[in-house]
Enzyme design. Structure first.
Site, mmCIF file in Angstrom:
data_model
loop_
_atom_site.group_PDB
_atom_site.id
_atom_site.type_symbol
_atom_site.label_atom_id
_atom_site.label_comp_id
_atom_site.label_asym_id
_atom_site.label_seq_id
_atom_site.Cartn_x
_atom_site.Cartn_y
_atom_site.Cartn_z
ATOM 1 N N MET A 35 36.961 85.368 27.067
ATOM 2 C CA MET A 35 35.850 85.199 26.143
ATOM 3 C C MET A 35 34.943 86.426 26.116
ATOM 4 O O MET A 35 34.578 86.966 27.156
ATOM 5 C CB MET A 35 35.047 83.963 26.587
ATOM 6 C CG MET A 35 33.743 83.728 25.878
ATOM 7 S SD MET A 35 32.929 82.243 26.519
ATOM 8 C CE MET A 35 32.553 82.750 28.199
ATOM 9 N N SER A 109 40.785 84.422 32.332
ATOM 10 C CA SER A 109 39.861 83.364 31.926
ATOM 11 C C SER A 109 40.520 82.519 30.841
ATOM 12 O O SER A 109 41.643 82.064 31.015
ATOM 13 C CB SER A 109 38.526 83.974 31.496
ATOM 14 O OG SER A 109 37.515 82.994 31.479
ATOM 15 N N GLN A 110 39.852 82.319 29.680
ATOM 16 C CA GLN A 110 40.442 81.432 28.685
ATOM 17 C C GLN A 110 41.799 81.934 28.190
ATOM 18 O O GLN A 110 42.632 81.138 27.733
ATOM 19 C CB GLN A 110 39.489 81.225 27.499
ATOM 20 C CG GLN A 110 39.217 82.444 26.655
ATOM 21 C CD GLN A 110 38.173 82.183 25.561
ATOM 22 O OE1 GLN A 110 37.314 81.315 25.700
ATOM 23 N NE2 GLN A 110 38.245 82.927 24.478
ATOM 24 N N ASP A 227 32.962 81.539 42.046
ATOM 25 C CA ASP A 227 32.823 81.537 40.590
ATOM 26 C C ASP A 227 31.524 80.849 40.151
ATOM 27 O O ASP A 227 31.264 79.704 40.523
ATOM 28 C CB ASP A 227 34.020 80.827 39.952
ATOM 29 C CG ASP A 227 34.258 81.272 38.516
ATOM 30 O OD1 ASP A 227 33.284 81.313 37.744
ATOM 31 O OD2 ASP A 227 35.416 81.589 38.187
ATOM 32 N N HIS A 283 33.535 85.274 38.908
ATOM 33 C CA HIS A 283 34.546 85.171 37.861
ATOM 34 C C HIS A 283 35.069 86.543 37.423
ATOM 35 O O HIS A 283 34.289 87.418 37.009
ATOM 36 C CB HIS A 283 33.954 84.434 36.662
ATOM 37 C CG HIS A 283 34.971 83.980 35.668
ATOM 38 N ND1 HIS A 283 35.960 83.063 35.969
ATOM 39 C CD2 HIS A 283 35.166 84.325 34.374
ATOM 40 C CE1 HIS A 283 36.699 82.851 34.904
ATOM 41 N NE2 HIS A 283 36.249 83.614 33.918
#
Length: 300
Positions: A35, A109-110, A227, A283
């Site tokens: 993202m 991530s995504q 995270d 993260h």
């Protein structure tokens, strides 16, 4: 780089004439950013691409771009329907001559969960290994922070998710709503989530999804142990909140998804195909040394 890629078909033909060389060609790698990022950001995906190319000479790396330029690619990570993004990527992969013999995939991530959707929906060309670095495979319930914390965009996304994550308009136009998983509204999630509930088999069993995912040699999941962006962090290992509340979490092996083996994860686990890795840090914060020693072996 362009000249090197243009030379690949010629070198392949020479190989046919002269016989095999001392080592097989490196398996191609496809990477998908997270993202607020883009395919070619020199301090993120561009850095990763150069790192892999340096460590694995001759490897072909495709860093996925959704849109005609880096700005569109970044904006689409917030506002383009994920199902449309996955279709676009499947088309890119199907028409890339470098990938037809198979490829490894690495999502950040995504991008990790989006590449899992690619594995489940688009088996040709074949994905061999999937490495998910901080991917939220059971979704998120909370948005503590996002890239550009001072930006009004993050605050707007939070408010939109709180007010109506499962409304049709929000689901179709806000990426983060499409993997919003409210443990207090499981029925709303199962009924109205247009992306995550589908790839996680929440509305029924798509045997093709299950078969395609189980074809992976390895499914590697990296969780960041400190995270502060993903809520809950255990989603990065396919765990989530226990249904009906948002305090107690359960690991993958205690979820109904695993116990009922709706995705084949239980069978993959027993076959040694699931790899759970933890790395200290927030993260997507990791060192080059960790990447070299822990991730590169899955690519070689």
């Amino acid at each position: 780089m362009a000249a090197l890629r243009a030379a690949v078909p010629v070198l392949a033909l020479l190989g046919l004439c002269l016989g095999p060389g001392p080592a097989a060609a490196a398996t191609p790698l496809v990477i998908w950013h997270g993202m607020g990022d883009s395919c070619c950001n020199p301090v993120s995906m561009g850095y990763i691409q150069k790192l892999v190319e340096k460590k694995i000479p001759g490897i072909y790396v495709l860093s996925l771009k959704i849109g005609s330029n880096m700005i569109q690619d970044m904006e689409n990570s917030f506002f383009m329907n994920v199902n449309d993004q996955v279709r676009e990527v499947c088309s890119q992969l199907a028409t890339d001559p470098h990938l037809q013999g198979g490829y490894n995939a690495m999502g950040f991530s995504q991008g990790g969960q989006f590449l899992r959707a690619v594995a489940q929906r688009c088996p040709a060309p074949p994905m061999l290994n999937l490495i998910s670095i901080g991917g939220q495979h059971q979704g998120v319930y909370g948005f503590p922070r996002c890239p550009g914390e001072s930006s009004h965009l993050c605050d707007w996304i939070r408010k939109t998710l709180d007010l109506g994550a499962y409304t049709k308009a929000v689901q179709e136009h806000l990426v983060q709503a499409e993997y919003w998983h409210d443990p207090l509204k499981e029925e709303d999630y199962r009924k109205n989530s247009i992306f995550l509930a589908d790839i996680n088999q929440e509305r029924g069993i798509n045997e093709t999804y299950k078969k395609n995912l189980m074809a992976l040699k390895k499914f590697v999941m990296v969780k960041f142990l400190n995270d502060t962006m993903v809520d809950p962090p255990i989603s990065e290992w396919f765990g989530f909140y226990k249904s009906g509340q948002a305090k107690e979490t359960i690991p993958l092996r205690e979820t109904s998804l695993y116990k009922e083996d709706r995705l084949g994860l239980q069978e993959m686990d027993k076959a040694g195909k699931l790899v759970f890795l933890g790395v200290k840090g927030d993260h997507l914060h990791f060192s080059e040394e960790w990447f070299d020693s822990t991730i590169l072996p899955f690519l070689q």
